[in-house]
Scaffold this active site. Sequence first.
Site, PDB file in Angstrom:
ATOM      1  N   GLY A 158       0.820  -1.212   0.000  1.00 41.86           N
ATOM      2  CA  GLY A 158       0.000   0.000   0.000  1.00 41.86           C
ATOM      3  C   GLY A 158       0.852   1.260   0.000  1.00 41.86           C
ATOM      4  N   THR A 159       1.925   1.254   0.761  1.00 48.78           N
ATOM      5  CA  THR A 159       2.776   2.438   0.870  1.00 48.78           C
ATOM      6  C   THR A 159       3.360   2.815  -0.488  1.00 48.78           C
ATOM      7  OG1 THR A 159       3.299   1.861   3.153  1.00 48.78           O
ATOM      8  CG2 THR A 159       4.810   3.388   2.059  1.00 48.78           C
ATOM      9  N   ASN A 166      -8.217   4.015   8.710  1.00 47.20           N
ATOM     10  CA  ASN A 166      -7.581   2.966   9.496  1.00 47.20           C
ATOM     11  C   ASN A 166      -7.525   3.252  10.994  1.00 47.20           C
ATOM     12  OD1 ASN A 166      -5.692   4.988   8.389  1.00 47.20           O
ATOM     13  ND2 ASN A 166      -4.200   3.931   9.667  1.00 47.20           N
ATOM     14  N   GLN A 217      -7.705  -0.376   3.574  1.00 47.88           N
ATOM     15  CA  GLN A 217      -8.563  -0.912   4.643  1.00 47.88           C
ATOM     16  C   GLN A 217      -9.861  -1.498   4.093  1.00 47.88           C
ATOM     17  OE1 GLN A 217      -8.199  -1.377   7.969  1.00 47.88           O
ATOM     18  NE2 GLN A 217      -6.102  -0.650   7.861  1.00 47.88           N
ATOM     19  N   SER A 225      -3.403  -3.503  -0.571  1.00 52.35           N
ATOM     20  CA  SER A 225      -2.285  -4.189   0.075  1.00 52.35           C
ATOM     21  C   SER A 225      -2.720  -5.570   0.542  1.00 52.35           C
ATOM     22  CB  SER A 225      -1.808  -3.362   1.268  1.00 52.35           C
ATOM     23  OG  SER A 225      -0.876  -4.098   2.022  1.00 52.35           O
ATOM     24  N   HIS A 266      -1.585  -7.827   2.750  1.00 46.73           N
ATOM     25  CA  HIS A 266      -1.572  -8.339   4.131  1.00 46.73           C
ATOM     26  C   HIS A 266      -2.748  -7.845   4.973  1.00 46.73           C
ATOM     27  CE1 HIS A 266       0.116  -4.952   6.641  1.00 46.73           C
ATOM     28  NE2 HIS A 266       0.494  -4.504   5.458  1.00 46.73           N
ATOM     29  N   THR A 294      12.609  -7.796 -10.345  1.00 51.33           N
ATOM     30  CA  THR A 294      12.077  -9.139 -10.589  1.00 51.33           C
ATOM     31  C   THR A 294      10.808  -9.343  -9.777  1.00 51.33           C
ATOM     32  OG1 THR A 294      14.284  -9.952 -11.034  1.00 51.33           O
ATOM     33  CG2 THR A 294      12.623 -11.611 -10.484  1.00 51.33           C
ATOM     34  N   CYS A 303       1.117   2.014  13.077  1.00 47.48           N
ATOM     35  CA  CYS A 303       2.355   2.780  12.908  1.00 47.48           C
ATOM     36  C   CYS A 303       2.523   3.849  13.969  1.00 47.48           C
ATOM     37  CB  CYS A 303       2.403   3.409  11.530  1.00 47.48           C
ATOM     38  SG  CYS A 303       0.942   3.150  10.563  1.00 47.48           S
TER      39      CYS A 303
END
Length: 385
Positions: free
Chosen positions: A72-73, A150, A178, A198, A200, A236, A324
Amino acid sequence: MDKEVYLDHAATTALSPRALEEMLPLFTARYGNPSSIHEPGVRAKKALEDSRARVAKAIGAASSEIFFTSGGTESDNWVLEGVFRQKGGGHIVASAIEHNAVLKPLERLREQGCRVTLLRPDALGRVSPEALEAAICPDTILVSVMTANNVVGTVQDIPALARVARKHRVLFHTDAVQAVGQLPLSVRGLGVDFLSLSAHKFGGPKGIGALYMRLPRRLPPLIDGGGQERSLRSGTENVPSVVGMAAALEETVALLPETAPHLRTLRDRLIEGVRDIPGVWLTGDPADRLPGFASFLVEGLGHSVHLVNALNERGFCVSSGSACSASANTASHVLEAMGVEKELAAGALRITLGRENTAEEIEALLRCLHDLIPLLRAKKPAMLF
Ligand SMILES: *Cc1c(COP(=O)(O)O)cnc(C)c1O
């Protein structure tokens, strides 16, 4: 309680067993590089492109509109930086409650001469289309508003916000990290030009994500090299993670009709059960919120990290805000933008549910909260050094 009860799904989620199963052969027998022209390379390329099609389908996009990133970042950084570079300057509008993956790049762009307007949401965390329209100027190049927050779980009316941007011929990006997997989403329905996701956060592996770019829109690359991802994102390809992300997303979207009502039931029971503890308030929109998202302000504790630690000792994994900023002893910029006073904002508690959570776990958590909050309040003077 002996068992660990994980209630921090907004921070990250466990890898889905199905995603893991699909990933494993790509670490061993099927290790090829998608750029190689021999058979293992061709197979890896096929796994990559099949995954692209699966990710695209899950959000109603075309395969050619999906670019894989490290998460996401990176997707957020790419849009902000990319649009600014492509347009050679200009004005960007974002909400003041964006994730730091949007706010920090904006700070840097500001140093490079970008004009930035941060829209304040209302007390429930909602960004109004009228406020957006008022902020758009002739030199506005991009609007970025997250689909769901979030810290408080508020879901924005992205179709209405994107309509305003389109009316003024301004590009629109949404950080949907989210929301993907929690809400049924289609990029066409949202009407956005760019969307970040994202893996995860929906049962996929960490360190992999995607950026949707509506055709024929193409951003200049941030990372140059071997020309992977149609020359827009070199390096890659992380084939095992891409396959894991596709499998997890497909599974999450397929299960959503069962998962969402389950999450809502647990969430509403949690919110209702906490309501009778004095000095505890719900944050965010009571109606337009993510199905598994409960967030509160707990008064009279000092910093809620004491409560989070005490819950952890009893086996409940929750958060004091976003993952974070949880360790930093600072109040969330999100709550501050929503008008919450600093002292009160320090008492933020975030409990985010996943499909594995049960009604028994919520009842056990509620008993614990009812015991712990008065206890910690009574002990508070001692905890202030
Ligand atoms: C987690 C999160 C991100 C960052 O995604 P990563 O894949 O961890 O880099 C960005 N935006 C929001 C809203 C998030 O919740």
